[in-house]
Motif scaffolding. Sequence first.
Motif, short mmCIF file in Angstrom:
data_model
loop_
_atom_site.label_atom_id
_atom_site.label_comp_id
_atom_site.label_asym_id
_atom_site.label_seq_id
_atom_site.Cartn_x
_atom_site.Cartn_y
_atom_site.Cartn_z
N HIS A 13 -70.47 -13.67 -46.99
CA HIS A 13 -71.05 -12.38 -46.63
C HIS A 13 -70.08 -11.55 -45.80
N GLU A 14 -69.64 -10.45 -46.38
CA GLU A 14 -68.75 -9.54 -45.66
C GLU A 14 -69.60 -8.76 -44.66
N VAL A 15 -69.24 -8.87 -43.38
CA VAL A 15 -70.01 -8.18 -42.35
C VAL A 15 -69.23 -7.06 -41.69
N PHE A 16 -67.91 -7.01 -41.95
CA PHE A 16 -67.11 -5.96 -41.31
C PHE A 16 -65.81 -5.77 -42.06
N THR A 17 -65.40 -4.54 -42.17
CA THR A 17 -64.09 -4.21 -42.72
C THR A 17 -63.53 -3.01 -41.97
N THR A 18 -62.24 -3.02 -41.72
CA THR A 18 -61.60 -1.94 -40.99
C THR A 18 -60.12 -1.89 -41.32
N PHE A 19 -59.53 -0.74 -41.05
CA PHE A 19 -58.07 -0.60 -41.14
C PHE A 19 -57.46 -0.52 -39.74
N ASP A 20 -58.31 -0.59 -38.72
CA ASP A 20 -57.87 -0.49 -37.33
C ASP A 20 -57.75 -1.88 -36.71
N GLU A 21 -56.54 -2.25 -36.33
CA GLU A 21 -56.29 -3.59 -35.79
C GLU A 21 -57.08 -3.86 -34.51
N ALA A 22 -57.15 -2.87 -33.62
CA ALA A 22 -57.87 -3.05 -32.36
C ALA A 22 -59.36 -3.30 -32.61
N SER A 23 -59.93 -2.58 -33.55
CA SER A 23 -61.34 -2.77 -33.90
C SER A 23 -61.59 -4.15 -34.50
N TYR A 24 -60.65 -4.63 -35.29
CA TYR A 24 -60.74 -5.97 -35.86
C TYR A 24 -60.76 -7.03 -34.76
N TYR A 25 -59.80 -6.94 -33.82
CA TYR A 25 -59.73 -7.93 -32.74
C TYR A 25 -60.94 -7.86 -31.82
N ARG A 26 -61.47 -6.68 -31.59
CA ARG A 26 -62.67 -6.53 -30.76
C ARG A 26 -63.86 -7.20 -31.44
N SER A 27 -64.01 -7.01 -32.73
CA SER A 27 -65.11 -7.62 -33.48
C SER A 27 -65.00 -9.14 -33.51
N GLN A 32 -66.55 -14.69 -31.68
CA GLN A 32 -66.17 -15.93 -31.00
C GLN A 32 -67.04 -16.15 -29.76
N ALA A 33 -67.32 -15.09 -29.02
CA ALA A 33 -68.15 -15.21 -27.82
C ALA A 33 -69.57 -15.67 -28.16
N GLN A 34 -70.06 -15.30 -29.34
CA GLN A 34 -71.39 -15.71 -29.78
C GLN A 34 -71.37 -17.07 -30.47
N GLY A 35 -70.19 -17.64 -30.69
CA GLY A 35 -70.08 -18.93 -31.35
C GLY A 35 -70.32 -18.87 -32.85
N ALA A 71 -74.21 -12.06 -36.71
CA ALA A 71 -72.86 -11.48 -36.77
C ALA A 71 -72.92 -9.96 -36.80
N LEU A 72 -73.84 -9.41 -37.58
CA LEU A 72 -73.97 -7.96 -37.63
C LEU A 72 -74.34 -7.40 -36.25
N GLN A 73 -75.20 -8.10 -35.53
CA GLN A 73 -75.58 -7.66 -34.18
C GLN A 73 -74.39 -7.75 -33.22
#
Length: 80
Positions: A13-27, A32-35, A71-73
């Motif tokens: 299940h794809e939950v996120f896509t971006t071209f912005d590296e900072a947004s990727y790392y933030r997500s 990871q924080a939610q396990g 994950a979406l949340q």
Amino acid sequence: MGLFRYLFSKFKHEVFTTFDEASYYRSVSHLQAQGIAYQTDIKRQVNARAFVGSTPTQYLIYVQDKDKQQALQAIADSRR
């Protein structure tokens, strides 16, 4: 989604896509924080202009069916 992922991966299940590296790392950090287990796909667009400027990179995040809503949340929270 590639054929290999469709047939063999439990992360479908794809939950996120971006071209912005900072947004990727933030997500990813929020997942990871939610396990939440995830897999990423990083696609680079290579063409004739690649030698002139930077090439766009697409970041995709996939999760298991059981983690999709959580994950979406988590990703929505990372965008606040």
